[in-house]
Enzyme design. Structure first.
Site, PDB file in Angstrom:
ATOM      1  N   HIS A   1       0.851  -1.197   0.000  1.00 45.75           N
ATOM      2  CA  HIS A   1       0.000   0.000   0.000  1.00 45.75           C
ATOM      3  C   HIS A   1       0.880   1.238   0.000  1.00 45.75           C
ATOM      4  O   HIS A   1       1.871   1.307   0.717  1.00 45.75           O
ATOM      5  CB  HIS A   1      -0.879   0.002   1.251  1.00 45.75           C
ATOM      6  CG  HIS A   1      -2.029   0.973   1.179  1.00 45.75           C
ATOM      7  ND1 HIS A   1      -3.271   0.619   0.727  1.00 45.75           N
ATOM      8  CD2 HIS A   1      -2.116   2.280   1.498  1.00 45.75           C
ATOM      9  CE1 HIS A   1      -4.082   1.661   0.761  1.00 45.75           C
ATOM     10  NE2 HIS A   1      -3.403   2.691   1.234  1.00 45.75           N
TER      11      HIS A   1
ATOM     12  N   ASP B   1     -14.322   2.990   6.747  1.00 47.62           N
ATOM     13  CA  ASP B   1     -13.240   3.813   6.169  1.00 47.62           C
ATOM     14  C   ASP B   1     -13.694   4.497   4.887  1.00 47.62           C
ATOM     15  O   ASP B   1     -13.306   5.628   4.612  1.00 47.62           O
ATOM     16  CB  ASP B   1     -11.992   2.967   5.896  1.00 47.62           C
ATOM     17  CG  ASP B   1     -10.937   3.803   5.176  1.00 47.62           C
ATOM     18  OD1 ASP B   1     -10.455   4.773   5.783  1.00 47.62           O
ATOM     19  OD2 ASP B   1     -10.643   3.527   4.004  1.00 47.62           O
TER      20      ASP B   1
ATOM     21  N   ARG C   1     -13.198  13.038   4.998  1.00 46.37           N
ATOM     22  CA  ARG C   1     -11.922  13.702   5.312  1.00 46.37           C
ATOM     23  C   ARG C   1     -11.391  14.457   4.102  1.00 46.37           C
ATOM     24  O   ARG C   1     -10.806  15.525   4.224  1.00 46.37           O
ATOM     25  CB  ARG C   1     -10.886  12.657   5.765  1.00 46.37           C
ATOM     26  CG  ARG C   1     -11.136  12.135   7.168  1.00 46.37           C
ATOM     27  CD  ARG C   1     -10.270  10.916   7.448  1.00 46.37           C
ATOM     28  NE  ARG C   1      -8.879  11.140   7.164  1.00 46.37           N
ATOM     29  CZ  ARG C   1      -8.051  10.224   6.653  1.00 46.37           C
ATOM     30  NH1 ARG C   1      -8.487   9.013   6.365  1.00 46.37           N
ATOM     31  NH2 ARG C   1      -6.799  10.518   6.422  1.00 46.37           N
TER      32      ARG C   1
ATOM     33  N   SER D   1      -6.918   4.261   8.582  1.00 47.46           N
ATOM     34  CA  SER D   1      -7.531   4.079   7.263  1.00 47.46           C
ATOM     35  C   SER D   1      -6.771   3.010   6.470  1.00 47.46           C
ATOM     36  O   SER D   1      -7.359   2.048   5.947  1.00 47.46           O
ATOM     37  CB  SER D   1      -7.514   5.422   6.526  1.00 47.46           C
ATOM     38  OG  SER D   1      -7.783   5.262   5.169  1.00 47.46           O
TER      39      SER D   1
ATOM     40  N   LYS E   1      -7.896  -1.372   6.108  1.00 52.76           N
ATOM     41  CA  LYS E   1      -8.089  -2.021   4.798  1.00 52.76           C
ATOM     42  C   LYS E   1      -7.142  -3.201   4.640  1.00 52.76           C
ATOM     43  O   LYS E   1      -7.505  -4.235   4.102  1.00 52.76           O
ATOM     44  CB  LYS E   1      -7.863  -1.006   3.668  1.00 52.76           C
ATOM     45  CG  LYS E   1      -9.034  -0.053   3.526  1.00 52.76           C
ATOM     46  CD  LYS E   1      -8.814   0.962   2.433  1.00 52.76           C
ATOM     47  CE  LYS E   1      -7.802   1.994   2.807  1.00 52.76           C
ATOM     48  NZ  LYS E   1      -8.037   3.352   2.373  1.00 52.76           N
TER      49      LYS E   1
HETATM   50  N1  URA Z   1      -4.420   6.160   1.871  1.00 49.07           N
HETATM   51  C1  URA Z   1      -5.488   5.647   2.561  1.00 49.07           C
HETATM   52  O1  URA Z   1      -5.929   4.544   2.280  1.00 49.07           O
HETATM   53  N2  URA Z   1      -6.006   6.363   3.550  1.00 49.07           N
HETATM   54  C2  URA Z   1      -5.552   7.584   3.892  1.00 49.07           C
HETATM   55  O2  URA Z   1      -6.080   8.178   4.808  1.00 49.07           O
HETATM   56  C3  URA Z   1      -4.465   8.116   3.159  1.00 49.07           C
HETATM   57  C4  URA Z   1      -3.915   7.374   2.153  1.00 49.07           C
END
Ligand code: URA
Length: 432
Positions: free
Chosen positions: A82, A161, A168, A183, A187
């Site tokens: 990620h 999220d 946000r 966040s 995931k």
């Molecule tokens: N990537 C994400 O999945 N969440 C965030 O808050 C920022 C970057």
């Protein structure tokens, strides 16, 4: 329990207990907390932060707010990657191809681009025919058969999220360490992988502008993962200038394929190797052997074949032997010429990302249509020598763009100096 009390508690610097976290996440998921109260609470978190324990609880509750993928029926480590979001970041297809070619399964749920940062799914979907909506059994079957699969984040996964992130994005509360950490990690945990590499971007084109806050974010995410018995390593990488040359969906996919074919820019190749190497190390390989193995897989075409296999399995039609690989190309190009002679001191990633978004490569709001073919290809980056009047970038655009305006907007991202400049390091730290 009332949301107003929770907002005031956080406003005054308090710590939420488990019952309050559960109330919050439930209310985010079922919409019983209205946007205005949620916005006030996220702003309170932005200023007051969250304790380590509070962040961990919030992450876990968000992960459990939707479906939890179970990858345990597959033998061996299951990897995921990620990025916290950057400009020109096309490392995901490369890391996936490399890691899968090394025999480690990669199950990737990716998001779409929002704001000036690009999204992996948009890049994959620039390939004609590519399908990113996969049923769970199809996702698992491909993972088992090919060892690599990428799908758009289903609305079932970390449901809370999804709503919180969108809110946000429009309330100036994206750049909060506990909110980003929860966040991202909610995931990752819901998606089921046990071996996770995080690319924490640091610089003008990233949410974390300085190394200290990037380190804090990286540590927070590594800590959360560890607490949940996942192997997690965070690589902090430079995002002061775009990664590679290309910014824009099909342009970036073309660049990723160029690298798989042995060409392309060195920084993308290097970062992809570093990220893949961290996965192999977590999976038990020795560091030097891992690096050698990955370089060989890239140089001998094995990673390219794995990429082709994955793309074909998801309906994508690339043609590796034709120019542009069958990806969409923009109808118009605009050359950007250097206004002075000297060395490139800065290429502001944020400005390049914003321009690319305005050209149509990104969305201002979720649901906006994007144009896969448009974007920017840089020809000079930090440290390069330029002569006045020389071409330093090409804008790929749709019909009707104001050529002079767009060219001056991209030029504004460049800063020149009359002394040589040493390019900044690409990898700033590795936290594992
Ligand atoms: N990537 C994400 O999945 N969440 C965030 O808050 C920022 C970057």
């Amino acid at each position: 329990m009332h949301m107003t009390e929770l907002i005031m508690k956080k406003r005054d610097g308090g710590e939420h207990d488990q019952a309050e976290i559960d109330f919050l996440v439930q209310g985010i998921s079922d919409n019983s907390i209205p946007d205005y109260q949620l916005a006030a609470w996220t702003m309170a978190v932005y200023f007051r932060g969250m304790t380590k324990e509070e962040t961990r609880r919030f992450t876990m509750a968000m992960a459990q707010s939707g479906k939890m993928m179970d990858l345990s029926s597959l033998p061996g480590p299951k990897a995921d990657k990620h990025s916290t979001g950057g400009v020109g970041d096309k490392a995901t297809p490369l890391v996936m191809a490399l890691v899968a070619a090394a025999g480690i399964a990669v199950a990737k749920m990716s998001g779409r681009g929002l704001g000036h940062t690009g999204g992996t799914i948009d890049k994959f979907e620039s390939i004609p025919g590519f399908r990113s909506t996969l049923a769970t059994d199809e996702f698992m079957e491909q993972l088992r058969r090919i060892g690599a699969v990428v799908a758009g984040q289903s609305s079932d996964l970390a449901r809370a999220d999804k709503r919180l992130y969108a809110l946000r994005d429009v309330t100036g509360t994206l750049a909060s360490i506990p909110l980003i950490a929860s966040s991202v990690m909610s995931k990752k945990i819901a998606a089921g992988a046990d071996t996770i590499v995080l690319d924490v971007k640091c610089g003008s084109g990233a949410f974390m502008r300085d190394l200290e806050s990037a380190r804090e974010l990286a540590l927070s995410m590594v800590d959360i993962g560890r607490g949940l018995r996942r192997r997690v390593t965070a690589v902090i990488s430079n995002m002061d200038e775009p990664l590679g040359w290309a910014v824009g969906n099909s342009l970036e996919m073309t660049e990723a394929i160029d690298i798989l074919k042995g060409g392309g820019p060195g920084d993308v190749r290097e970062l992809s190797l570093v990220l893949a190497e961290q996965i192999l190390i977590m999976a038990g390989r020795k560091p030097q052997a891992a690096r050698k193995e990955l370089e060989a897989l890239l140089d001998n075409g094995t990673a390219l074949r794995k990429f082709e296999e994955m793309v074909a399995a998801q309906g994508g039609k690339i043609k590796l032997d034709v120019e542009g690989y069958n990806l969409p190309a923009a109808t118009h190009t605009i050359d950007v010429l250097a206004a002075e002679t000297g060395w490139v001191k800065r290429v502001d990633a944020l400005k390049v990302g914003q321009l690319s978004m305005e050209l149509g490569a990104g969305r201002q709001r979720l649901g906006d249509e994007i144009d896969a073919s448009v974007g920017v290809v840089l020809q000079r980056k930090i440290g390069d020598r330029v002569e006045s009047g020389e071409r330093i970038a090409v804008i790929h655009a749709r019909r009707g763009e104001d050529r002079t305006l767009r060219s001056s907007e991209l030029l504004a991202a460049f800063e020149f100096t009359d002394y040589p400049v040493v390019p900044p390091p690409l990898v700033l730290d590795i936290i594992s």
